[in-house]
Design an enzyme around this catalytic site. Structure first.
Site, PDB file in Angstrom:
ATOM      1  N   CYS A  88       0.911  -1.462  -0.094  1.00 60.79           N
ATOM      2  CA  CYS A  88       0.014  -0.147   0.041  1.00 60.79           C
ATOM      3  C   CYS A  88       0.900   1.171  -0.039  1.00 60.79           C
ATOM      4  CB  CYS A  88      -0.823  -0.001   1.155  1.00 60.79           C
ATOM      5  SG  CYS A  88      -1.806   1.667   1.539  1.00 60.79           S
ATOM      6  N   GLU A  89       0.837   2.116  -1.014  1.00 58.02           N
ATOM      7  CA  GLU A  89       1.548   3.175  -1.026  1.00 58.02           C
ATOM      8  C   GLU A  89       1.143   4.210   0.032  1.00 58.02           C
ATOM      9  OE1 GLU A  89      -0.682   6.192  -4.343  1.00 58.02           O
ATOM     10  OE2 GLU A  89       0.628   4.642  -5.165  1.00 58.02           O
ATOM     11  N   HIS A  90       0.199   4.110   0.786  1.00 57.48           N
ATOM     12  CA  HIS A  90      -0.348   5.215   1.945  1.00 57.48           C
ATOM     13  C   HIS A  90       0.561   4.980   3.064  1.00 57.48           C
ATOM     14  CE1 HIS A  90      -4.240   5.912  -0.547  1.00 57.48           C
ATOM     15  NE2 HIS A  90      -3.441   6.802  -0.793  1.00 57.48           N
ATOM     16  N   HIS A  91       0.636   3.824   3.588  1.00 62.72           N
ATOM     17  CA  HIS A  91       1.245   3.341   4.557  1.00 62.72           C
ATOM     18  C   HIS A  91       2.643   2.519   4.685  1.00 62.72           C
ATOM     19  CE1 HIS A  91      -2.910   4.331   5.796  1.00 62.72           C
ATOM     20  NE2 HIS A  91      -2.292   4.984   6.725  1.00 62.72           N
ATOM     21  N   GLN A 129      -5.374  -0.928  -4.345  1.00 61.64           N
ATOM     22  CA  GLN A 129      -5.956  -2.166  -4.984  1.00 61.64           C
ATOM     23  C   GLN A 129      -6.790  -1.706  -6.175  1.00 61.64           C
ATOM     24  OE1 GLN A 129      -7.860  -4.715  -2.042  1.00 61.64           O
ATOM     25  NE2 GLN A 129      -9.227  -5.270  -3.866  1.00 61.64           N
ATOM     26  N   HIS A 157      -5.903  -5.925   3.971  1.00 58.38           N
ATOM     27  CA  HIS A 157      -4.907  -4.831   3.864  1.00 58.38           C
ATOM     28  C   HIS A 157      -4.355  -4.635   5.344  1.00 58.38           C
ATOM     29  CE1 HIS A 157      -5.809  -2.679   0.181  1.00 58.38           C
ATOM     30  NE2 HIS A 157      -6.757  -3.548   0.129  1.00 58.38           N
ATOM     31  N   CYS A 159      -2.624  -2.339   6.663  1.00 59.61           N
ATOM     32  CA  CYS A 159      -2.914  -1.080   7.192  1.00 59.61           C
ATOM     33  C   CYS A 159      -4.302  -0.867   7.787  1.00 59.61           C
ATOM     34  CB  CYS A 159      -2.721  -0.081   6.166  1.00 59.61           C
ATOM     35  SG  CYS A 159      -3.876  -0.115   4.646  1.00 59.61           S
TER      36      CYS A 159
END
Length: 200
Positions: A88-91, A129, A157, A159
């Site tokens: 996941c590119e956010h976390h 995703q 996920h 995260c």
């Protein structure tokens, strides 16, 4: 053979010394001692890990589908339950699950291993995703030019399960429909029906 060794898009290799330096700084920032025995080789290990799990960044996905076969088959082809791992590119935490891919050939078919490699190459990069699902469908549609493509992705996920709301077992489902799967309700229904079937 890994996807990255099979088809490179010319991007520079991972800067592992820079990752190692950043990880030593991170360990110090969280109050750890990067020089203690248990952590001494951790920055090197993490650099190796990131080189592997983000290897899809150096692969041109469409090139994995160059080899195909002229074939008159024009019925639905489904490769179900393709396992994948992504980040996941956010976390910068993993998400993982399975992808189901279907296409209706238009005079050309590709080996099923190529579809699995396509999923792997697109998953092994910083991702969302939703983007992953659409990228698989769009790449297959443009590289093979079938009558239609359908992709469904189910993933958990980390995260969401190990931080924040902490709901382990929750799975996100996304889909992407192209061509005849988007325009013909009967085709969509057949795809969904075949996905629901399980042996035993």
């Amino acid at each position: 053979m890994s996807a990255s060794s099979e088809a490179s898009n010319g991007k520079a290799p991972v800067d592992k010394p820079r990752i190692e330096a950043a990880m030593r700084e991170l360990l110090s920032a969280i109050g750890e001692n990067p020089g203690r025995e248990g952590l001494r080789d951790t920055p090197r290990r993490i650099a190796d890990v990131y080189e592997e799990i983000l290897g899809g960044m150096r692969v041109e996905p469409a090139s994995l589908l160059k080899v195909g076969f002229e074939e008159a088959h024009d019925e639905m082809v489904i490769l179900r339950d393709i396992p994948f791992f992504s980040m996941c590119e956010h976390h910068l935490l993993p998400f993982h699950g399975v992808v189901h891919v279907s296409y209706i050939p238009n005079g050309r078919v590709v080996g099923i291993s190529k579809i699995a490699r396509l999923v792997d190459a697109i998953a092994r990069r910083l991702q969302l995703q939703e983007r992953l699902t659409c990228a698989i469908a769009d790449t297959l549609m443009s590289a093979v030019a079938p009558q239609g493509v359908a992709v469904a992705c189910e993933a958990e996920h980390l995260c969401m399960t190990m931080r924040g709301i902490k709901k382990p077992g929750s799975r996100m489902v996304t889909s992407a429909l192209r061509g005849s799967f988007a325009t013909e309700a009967v085709t969509r229904a057949e795809f969904l029906s075949l996905l629901k079937r399980r042996d035993g």
